[in-house]
Design an enzyme around this catalytic site. Structure first.
Site, PDB file in Angstrom:
ATOM      1  N   SER A  98       0.839  -1.209   0.000  1.00 36.87           N
ATOM      2  CA  SER A  98       0.000   0.000   0.000  1.00 36.87           C
ATOM      3  C   SER A  98       0.867   1.249   0.000  1.00 36.87           C
ATOM      4  CB  SER A  98      -0.908   0.030   1.236  1.00 36.87           C
ATOM      5  OG  SER A  98      -1.751  -1.082   1.253  1.00 36.87           O
ATOM      6  N   HIS A 143     -17.934  10.921   2.528  1.00 39.96           N
ATOM      7  CA  HIS A 143     -17.886  10.613   1.086  1.00 39.96           C
ATOM      8  C   HIS A 143     -16.782   9.609   0.804  1.00 39.96           C
ATOM      9  CE1 HIS A 143     -19.883  14.559   1.388  1.00 39.96           C
ATOM     10  NE2 HIS A 143     -20.702  13.981   0.522  1.00 39.96           N
ATOM     11  N   GLY A 245      -8.272   8.703 -12.553  1.00 39.48           N
ATOM     12  CA  GLY A 245      -7.144   8.257 -13.380  1.00 39.48           C
ATOM     13  C   GLY A 245      -6.030   7.672 -12.521  1.00 39.48           C
ATOM     14  N   ILE A 345      -6.286 -24.811   6.860  1.00 43.79           N
ATOM     15  CA  ILE A 345      -5.369 -25.947   6.659  1.00 43.79           C
ATOM     16  C   ILE A 345      -4.332 -25.994   7.782  1.00 43.79           C
ATOM     17  CG2 ILE A 345      -3.548 -26.866   5.146  1.00 43.79           C
ATOM     18  CD1 ILE A 345      -5.194 -25.976   2.752  1.00 43.79           C
ATOM     19  N   GLU A 371      -9.693   1.656  -2.598  1.00 39.53           N
ATOM     20  CA  GLU A 371      -9.546   1.790  -4.061  1.00 39.53           C
ATOM     21  C   GLU A 371     -10.788   1.273  -4.778  1.00 39.53           C
ATOM     22  OE1 GLU A 371      -6.834   2.948  -5.634  1.00 39.53           O
ATOM     23  OE2 GLU A 371      -5.357   3.009  -4.034  1.00 39.53           O
ATOM     24  N   THR A 373     -14.753  -0.280  -3.456  1.00 39.09           N
ATOM     25  CA  THR A 373     -15.124  -1.510  -2.746  1.00 39.09           C
ATOM     26  C   THR A 373     -15.467  -2.616  -3.748  1.00 39.09           C
ATOM     27  OG1 THR A 373     -17.489  -1.070  -2.684  1.00 39.09           O
ATOM     28  CG2 THR A 373     -16.177  -0.101  -0.889  1.00 39.09           C
ATOM     29  N   ASP A 375     -18.195  -4.123  -4.029  1.00 37.99           N
ATOM     30  CA  ASP A 375     -19.515  -3.815  -4.631  1.00 37.99           C
ATOM     31  C   ASP A 375     -19.375  -2.807  -5.762  1.00 37.99           C
ATOM     32  OD1 ASP A 375     -20.823  -5.345  -2.679  1.00 37.99           O
ATOM     33  OD2 ASP A 375     -21.027  -3.618  -1.326  1.00 37.99           O
TER      34      ASP A 375
HETATM   35  C1  LIG Z   1      -6.752   0.903   5.501  1.00 37.06           C
HETATM   36  C2  LIG Z   1      -7.353   1.850   4.517  1.00 37.06           C
HETATM   37  C3  LIG Z   1      -6.531   2.702   3.774  1.00 37.06           C
HETATM   38  C4  LIG Z   1      -7.108   3.635   2.887  1.00 37.06           C
HETATM   39  N1  LIG Z   1      -6.282   4.502   2.202  1.00 37.06           N
HETATM   40  C5  LIG Z   1      -6.848   5.530   1.486  1.00 37.06           C
HETATM   41  C6  LIG Z   1      -6.022   6.551   0.916  1.00 37.06           C
HETATM   42  O1  LIG Z   1      -4.779   6.498   0.976  1.00 37.06           O
HETATM   43  N2  LIG Z   1      -6.618   7.605   0.300  1.00 37.06           N
HETATM   44  C7  LIG Z   1      -7.985   7.707   0.194  1.00 37.06           C
HETATM   45  O2  LIG Z   1      -8.469   8.703  -0.367  1.00 37.06           O
HETATM   46  N3  LIG Z   1      -8.802   6.735   0.722  1.00 37.06           N
HETATM   47  C8  LIG Z   1      -8.265   5.663   1.362  1.00 37.06           C
HETATM   48  N4  LIG Z   1      -9.071   4.684   1.924  1.00 37.06           N
HETATM   49  C9  LIG Z   1     -10.510   4.856   1.854  1.00 37.06           C
HETATM   50  C10 LIG Z   1     -11.223   3.838   0.974  1.00 37.06           C
HETATM   51  O3  LIG Z   1     -10.967   4.098  -0.377  1.00 37.06           O
HETATM   52  C11 LIG Z   1     -12.721   3.884   1.337  1.00 37.06           C
HETATM   53  O4  LIG Z   1     -12.838   3.243   2.609  1.00 37.06           O
HETATM   54  C12 LIG Z   1     -13.588   3.193   0.315  1.00 37.06           C
HETATM   55  O5  LIG Z   1     -13.630   3.936  -0.874  1.00 37.06           O
HETATM   56  C13 LIG Z   1     -15.016   2.976   0.824  1.00 37.06           C
HETATM   57  O6  LIG Z   1     -15.531   4.139   1.381  1.00 37.06           O
HETATM   58  P1  LIG Z   1     -16.241   4.057   2.830  1.00 37.06           P
HETATM   59  O7  LIG Z   1     -15.306   3.375   3.755  1.00 37.06           O
HETATM   60  O8  LIG Z   1     -16.689   5.428   3.166  1.00 37.06           O
HETATM   61  O9  LIG Z   1     -17.469   3.102   2.626  1.00 37.06           O
HETATM   62  P2  LIG Z   1     -18.911   3.503   2.031  1.00 37.06           P
HETATM   63  O10 LIG Z   1     -18.770   4.218   0.740  1.00 37.06           O
HETATM   64  O11 LIG Z   1     -19.716   4.142   3.109  1.00 37.06           O
HETATM   65  O12 LIG Z   1     -19.509   2.058   1.731  1.00 37.06           O
HETATM   66  C14 LIG Z   1     -20.072   1.227   2.746  1.00 37.06           C
HETATM   67  C15 LIG Z   1     -20.695   0.003   2.063  1.00 37.06           C
HETATM   68  O13 LIG Z   1     -21.750   0.432   1.194  1.00 37.06           O
HETATM   69  C16 LIG Z   1     -21.529  -0.086  -0.105  1.00 37.06           C
HETATM   70  N5  LIG Z   1     -22.007   0.867  -1.113  1.00 37.06           N
HETATM   71  C17 LIG Z   1     -21.645   2.167  -1.245  1.00 37.06           C
HETATM   72  N6  LIG Z   1     -22.291   2.712  -2.299  1.00 37.06           N
HETATM   73  C18 LIG Z   1     -23.071   1.736  -2.836  1.00 37.06           C
HETATM   74  C19 LIG Z   1     -23.957   1.664  -3.946  1.00 37.06           C
HETATM   75  N7  LIG Z   1     -24.180   2.724  -4.746  1.00 37.06           N
HETATM   76  N8  LIG Z   1     -24.588   0.498  -4.182  1.00 37.06           N
HETATM   77  C20 LIG Z   1     -24.370  -0.567  -3.397  1.00 37.06           C
HETATM   78  N9  LIG Z   1     -23.554  -0.580  -2.336  1.00 37.06           N
HETATM   79  C21 LIG Z   1     -22.894   0.559  -2.070  1.00 37.06           C
HETATM   80  C22 LIG Z   1     -20.022  -0.301  -0.202  1.00 37.06           C
HETATM   81  O14 LIG Z   1     -19.711  -1.271  -1.181  1.00 37.06           O
HETATM   82  C23 LIG Z   1     -19.691  -0.757   1.208  1.00 37.06           C
HETATM   83  O15 LIG Z   1     -19.918  -2.133   1.331  1.00 37.06           O
HETATM   84  C24 LIG Z   1      -8.515   3.692   2.748  1.00 37.06           C
HETATM   85  C25 LIG Z   1      -9.324   2.801   3.471  1.00 37.06           C
HETATM   86  C26 LIG Z   1      -8.761   1.894   4.331  1.00 37.06           C
HETATM   87  C27 LIG Z   1      -9.678   0.971   5.107  1.00 37.06           C
END
Ligand SMILES: Cc1cc2nc3c(=O)[nH]c(=O)nc-3n(C[C@H](O)[C@H](O)[C@H](O)COP(=O)(O)OP(=O)(O)OC[C@H]3O[C@@H](n4cnc5c(N)ncnc54)[C@H](O)[C@@H]3O)c2cc1C
Length: 392
Positions: A98, A143, A245, A345, A371, A373, A375
């Site tokens: 990462s 967001h 991008g 295992i 990067e 989810t 979903d």
């Molecule tokens: C350890 C770690 C490191 C990270 N590093 C970075 C980083 O360096 N820079 C950065 O900018 N971000 C970073 N992230 C953030 C990461 O990209 C977000 O956690 C991710 O994009 C999901 O956003 P959220 O956690 O707010 O979940 P949410 O968007 O709230 O989603 C929650 C759930 O709802 C589902 N969901 C959301 N929208 C929909 C839809 N339209 N339809 C169906 N299901 C949906 C999702 O799939 C998920 O299961 C990091 C996250 C972690 C855990």
């Protein structure tokens, strides 16, 4: 200290698809991970510390900006070499990968693609050598999957921009020297700004108590009336497509990286199953464990072929965002399933830090979420094949 006996599986002779340069780059990264990462990573993860001592080694194997041209300090390699480096690093630990992904695809890539020549010269060589570490601020508390809704914003104050807002879940944030930050201007258009540590009103509190990516530092980015010099705005691309991008490039690396974690789990489980005797024979001689191992190597082989083909398309500049989404989604799910099966295992030993599997398994819970989810990548494929977005 654990001995690293890793032997990479290559069931379909995929090495024959690689060039000599690919294999040299891959083998150098593999040897480095064995020597420098494997001996220390379990301890770092248990202590929830990013091992800063490996930064210079990451730079030496070309992990910071593998495909950035050499004139800016990058390694000037192709996309398959980039993927192979990510595979080898994640074979050691997803948290270390990462750090490298963020530095390369989320910090160096936007500066190279969207920045000015002055910005390239000022930042890229130092990022390539590890003298500077970077982070990427897109996600906000409200967001995540919908970054276009971001509220972080900047106002034009004549001789500078005034930046306000907050980002969360930001890898490398606690120690980064610079942050590539995505924020809206007064017209609601998204731009990338380079924010430097030390600017007044900019802080990076660390996020504690993670059960995943424990050897990677995660934090927030807080902007409280930060005065950002105008020359720190990256002028050559704006709108949501600019951060997306960068994500394409990082997601591509993850598609390869996840294979590394899966290979390590498979290799560990195979060796353990051949050595562990129950009911007077190795457990590898039972049909149930053979089913698990046979399915693992089948899935790894499919993922390797997918990543390699995607790499060819990337080299030809033909890979689409949707193709990258499919590979990220497939390969991370493949790895997480293999980690869970491999852990079983090993029986009770599978939950200890004596083996890498449980650490990989927990790490992959982040990789399947960040990067984009699992979903969201499915929705990207769905939109691509039907032409109908189903996000709302
Ligand atoms: C350890 C770690 C490191 C990270 N590093 C970075 C980083 O360096 N820079 C950065 O900018 N971000 C970073 N992230 C953030 C990461 O990209 C977000 O956690 C991710 O994009 C999901 O956003 P959220 O956690 O707010 O979940 P949410 O968007 O709230 O989603 C929650 C759930 O709802 C589902 N969901 C959301 N929208 C929909 C839809 N339209 N339809 C169906 N299901 C949906 C999702 O799939 C998920 O299961 C990091 C996250 C972690 C855990």
């Amino acid at each position: 200290m654990r001995t690293d006996n890793f032997q990479a599986p290559d069931y379909y002779n995929i090495d024959e698809l690689l060039t000599d340069e690919h294999k040299i780059v891959r083998d150098a990264a593999r040897e480095w991970v064995k020597r420098e990462v494997s001996p220390i990573i379990e301890d770092a993860a248990q202590k929830a510390e990013f091992p800063k001592s490996i930064i210079s080694g990451l730079a030496e194997i070309g992990a910071f900006g593998p495909y950035i041209p050499e004139e800016y300090g990058g390694a000037g390699l192709d996309q398959i070499s980039y993927g192979l480096i990510m595979q080898e690093i994640e074979r050691g630990d997803s948290g270390v990968r990462s750090t490298a992904s963020v530095q390369s695809s989320l910090v160096m890539f936007p500066i190279y693609k969207y920045g000015t020549e002055e910005q390239r010269k000022k930042y890229l060589p130092k990022l390539a050598s590890g003298e500077f570490m970077g982070c990427f601020g897109l996600t906000e508390p409200d967001h995540g999957s919908n970054p276009g809704g971001m509220t972080t914003n900047f106002k034009d104050k004549g001789d500078h921009y005034l930046l306000n807002g907050a980002k969360m879940w930001i890898s490398n944030a606690p120690f980064a020297d610079i942050a590539v930050v995505w924020a809206k201007d007064e017209n609601g258009r998204i731009h990338g700004l380079i924010v430097e540590r030390g600017m007044e009103g900019f802080s990076t509190p660390e996020t504690h108590n993670k059960w995943s990516l424990r050897a990677s530092a995660t934090g927030e980015l807080i902007f409280d009336n930060v005065k950002v010099p105008k020359e720190n705005l990256m002028p050559n691309k704006s709108g949501l497509g600019a951060p997306l991008g960068c994500l394409d490039s990082a997601r591509y690396g993850i598609a390869w990286g996840a294979i590394g974690a899966a290979m390590d789990c498979y290799d560990t489980a195979l060796r353990y199953a051949k050595e562990r005797v129950q009911f007077d024979k190795p457990i590898a001689g039972t049909q149930l464990q053979q089913k698990k191992l046979a399915e693992m190597i089948t899935e790894i082989t499919k993922a390797q072929l997918m990543a390699w083909r995607l790499g060819v398309l990337k080299n030809e500049r033909k890979a689409t965002s949707a193709q990258i989404s499919m590979a990220k989604r497939n390969n991370v799910e493949m790895a997480i399933k293999i980690a869970r099966e491999a852990r079983q295992i090993l029986g009770g030993m599978g939950i200890t830090g004596e083996y890498s599997i449980m650490r990989h398994m927990m790490n992959l819970e982040s990789v399947i979420t960040y990067e984009g989810t699992h979903d969201i990548h499915l929705l990207i494929t769905g939109m691509d094949i039907t032409g109908i977005p189903a996000f709302q």
